[in-house]
Design a protein around this motif. Structure first.
Motif, PDB file in Angstrom:
ATOM      1  N   TRP A   1       1.490 -13.620   1.952  1.00 26.82           N
ATOM      2  CA  TRP A   1       2.242 -12.559   1.281  1.00 26.82           C
ATOM      3  C   TRP A   1       1.401 -11.288   1.250  1.00 26.82           C
ATOM      4  O   TRP A   1       0.194 -11.337   1.052  1.00 26.82           O
ATOM      5  N   TYR A   2       2.073 -10.149   1.435  1.00 28.40           N
ATOM      6  CA  TYR A   2       1.390  -8.845   1.461  1.00 28.40           C
ATOM      7  C   TYR A   2       1.967  -7.939   0.379  1.00 28.40           C
ATOM      8  O   TYR A   2       3.158  -7.976   0.094  1.00 28.40           O
ATOM      9  N   SER A   3       1.115  -7.096  -0.171  1.00 29.28           N
ATOM     10  CA  SER A   3       1.588  -6.099  -1.145  1.00 29.28           C
ATOM     11  C   SER A   3       2.334  -5.007  -0.389  1.00 29.28           C
ATOM     12  O   SER A   3       2.284  -4.930   0.845  1.00 29.28           O
ATOM     13  N   VAL A   4       3.018  -4.128  -1.115  1.00 32.84           N
ATOM     14  CA  VAL A   4       3.785  -3.045  -0.501  1.00 32.84           C
ATOM     15  C   VAL A   4       2.869  -2.150   0.326  1.00 32.84           C
ATOM     16  O   VAL A   4       3.179  -1.801   1.468  1.00 32.84           O
ATOM     17  N   SER A   5       1.718  -1.788  -0.239  1.00 31.23           N
ATOM     18  CA  SER A   5       0.806  -0.894   0.488  1.00 31.23           C
ATOM     19  C   SER A   5       0.263  -1.569   1.752  1.00 31.23           C
ATOM     20  O   SER A   5       0.132  -0.927   2.796  1.00 31.23           O
ATOM     21  N   GLN A   6      -0.031  -2.862   1.688  1.00 26.67           N
ATOM     22  CA  GLN A   6      -0.529  -3.572   2.867  1.00 26.67           C
ATOM     23  C   GLN A   6       0.525  -3.611   3.978  1.00 26.67           C
ATOM     24  O   GLN A   6       0.218  -3.380   5.140  1.00 26.67           O
ATOM     25  N   ILE A   7       1.761  -3.926   3.606  1.00 25.44           N
ATOM     26  CA  ILE A   7       2.816  -4.027   4.625  1.00 25.44           C
ATOM     27  C   ILE A   7       3.121  -2.656   5.217  1.00 25.44           C
ATOM     28  O   ILE A   7       3.407  -2.533   6.410  1.00 25.44           O
ATOM     29  N   GLN A   8       3.053  -1.590   4.400  1.00 27.46           N
ATOM     30  CA  GLN A   8       3.296  -0.244   4.923  1.00 27.46           C
ATOM     31  C   GLN A   8       2.210   0.137   5.937  1.00 27.46           C
ATOM     32  O   GLN A   8       2.501   0.747   6.961  1.00 27.46           O
ATOM     33  N   ARG A   9       0.955  -0.234   5.654  1.00 30.24           N
ATOM     34  CA  ARG A   9      -0.129   0.040   6.598  1.00 30.24           C
ATOM     35  C   ARG A   9       0.018  -0.798   7.868  1.00 30.24           C
ATOM     36  O   ARG A   9      -0.155  -0.293   8.969  1.00 30.24           O
ATOM     37  N   LEU A  10       0.348  -2.078   7.710  1.00 29.21           N
ATOM     38  CA  LEU A  10       0.502  -2.966   8.865  1.00 29.21           C
ATOM     39  C   LEU A  10       1.605  -2.487   9.811  1.00 29.21           C
ATOM     40  O   LEU A  10       1.457  -2.545  11.032  1.00 29.21           O
ATOM     41  N   LEU A  11       2.702  -2.034   9.228  1.00 24.71           N
ATOM     42  CA  LEU A  11       3.869  -1.659  10.031  1.00 24.71           C
ATOM     43  C   LEU A  11       3.956  -0.159  10.292  1.00 24.71           C
ATOM     44  O   LEU A  11       4.854   0.287  11.002  1.00 24.71           O
ATOM     45  N   ASP A  12       3.093   0.592   9.666  1.00 26.23           N
ATOM     46  CA  ASP A  12       3.101   2.046   9.785  1.00 26.23           C
ATOM     47  C   ASP A  12       4.480   2.606   9.386  1.00 26.23           C
ATOM     48  O   ASP A  12       5.132   3.321  10.147  1.00 26.23           O
ATOM     49  N   LEU A  13       4.915   2.201   8.197  1.00 24.44           N
ATOM     50  CA  LEU A  13       6.218   2.633   7.671  1.00 24.44           C
ATOM     51  C   LEU A  13       6.038   3.243   6.288  1.00 24.44           C
ATOM     52  O   LEU A  13       5.166   2.830   5.526  1.00 24.44           O
ATOM     53  N   ASN A  14       6.912   4.204   5.947  1.00 20.48           N
ATOM     54  CA  ASN A  14       6.940   4.693   4.575  1.00 20.48           C
ATOM     55  C   ASN A  14       7.896   3.797   3.776  1.00 20.48           C
ATOM     56  O   ASN A  14       8.566   2.929   4.337  1.00 20.48           O
ATOM     57  N   LYS A  15       7.953   4.038   2.480  1.00 21.73           N
ATOM     58  CA  LYS A  15       8.754   3.169   1.617  1.00 21.73           C
ATOM     59  C   LYS A  15      10.238   3.171   1.989  1.00 21.73           C
ATOM     60  O   LYS A  15      10.842   2.090   2.092  1.00 21.73           O
ATOM     61  N   PRO A  16      10.896   4.317   2.223  1.00 19.46           N
ATOM     62  CA  PRO A  16      12.318   4.292   2.600  1.00 19.46           C
ATOM     63  C   PRO A  16      12.580   3.551   3.921  1.00 19.46           C
ATOM     64  O   PRO A  16      13.557   2.822   4.049  1.00 19.46           O
ATOM     65  N   ALA A  17      11.688   3.702   4.892  1.00 18.90           N
ATOM     66  CA  ALA A  17      11.859   3.014   6.171  1.00 18.90           C
ATOM     67  C   ALA A  17      11.716   1.497   5.985  1.00 18.90           C
ATOM     68  O   ALA A  17      12.449   0.715   6.595  1.00 18.90           O
ATOM     69  N   LEU A  18      10.791   1.090   5.138  1.00 17.01           N
ATOM     70  CA  LEU A  18      10.618  -0.321   4.829  1.00 17.01           C
ATOM     71  C   LEU A  18      11.872  -0.879   4.158  1.00 17.01           C
ATOM     72  O   LEU A  18      12.362  -1.957   4.514  1.00 17.01           O
ATOM     73  N   GLN A  19      12.402  -0.128   3.203  1.00 21.39           N
ATOM     74  CA  GLN A  19      13.616  -0.564   2.505  1.00 21.39           C
ATOM     75  C   GLN A  19      14.810  -0.657   3.456  1.00 21.39           C
ATOM     76  O   GLN A  19      15.619  -1.583   3.364  1.00 21.39           O
TER      77      GLN A  19
END
Length: 175
Positions: free
Chosen positions: A26-44
């Protein structure tokens, strides 16, 4: 007021929960955003597509709430494939993670007993059929035996009556 009664029920049980460590990363929000190079709206948006278009259960993708939200390795893999537009591979991943990875212990526990019950029901049907044929044979034998005994009794009665009549006639002649 009625006295309380205790009822003891003896039940066989097996442990369903395991104490094994979770195999999903499991990854935190900040970790997954860094891994995928996405901002919060793109992740959502990516998560929304995976849940609505691909019908992935949200529990497979994330857990927790608000600031404690965590995303699974399945979410990372699925979002990478979605963003790379590798839809065939994404479909395979979705099918793989949508399948139950482990069978419930209750189902595993019941399955052999269901087979035993089915075997017992088949054996019981065979036994009932055999008993029915035995019953028919016995009834037939009893009927035949009854007829034979009836004929024998009739013959003995007739013989006895004949002997009695013959003895009575002889007595009359002797007198």
């Amino acid at each position: 007021m009625e006295p309380e009664t205790d009822c003891i029920v003896d039940v066989d049980s097996e442990r369903i929960d395991s104490l094994e460590k979770e195999s999903i990363v499991w990854y935190s929000v900040s970790q997954i955003q860094r891994l995928l190079d996405l901002n919060k709206p793109a992740l959502q948006r990516a998560i929304a597509k995976l849940t609505s278009i691909y019908s992935l259960d949200i529990k497979i993708l994330r857990r927790g709430g608000a600031r404690a939200t965590e995303y699974s390795q399945n979410a990372v893999d699925a979002i990478k494939l979605l963003n790379a537009q590798k839809f065939a591979e994404l479909r395979k991943l979705v099918d793989k993670v949508s399948e139950p990875t482990s069978t419930s212990a209750a189902i595993v526990f019941v399955a052999p007993h269901d087979q035993i019950a089915a075997t017992a029901a088949t054996a019981a049907d065979a036994n009932l059929t055999h008993i029915s044929s035995l019953k028919s044979g016995l009834l037939s034998n009893y009927r035949e035996a009854g007829r034979a005994w009836g004929r024998q009794a009739a013959a003995e009665l007739q013989l006895g009556f004949t002997e009695e009549v013959a003895a009575g006639i002889k007595k009359l002649q002797d007198s």
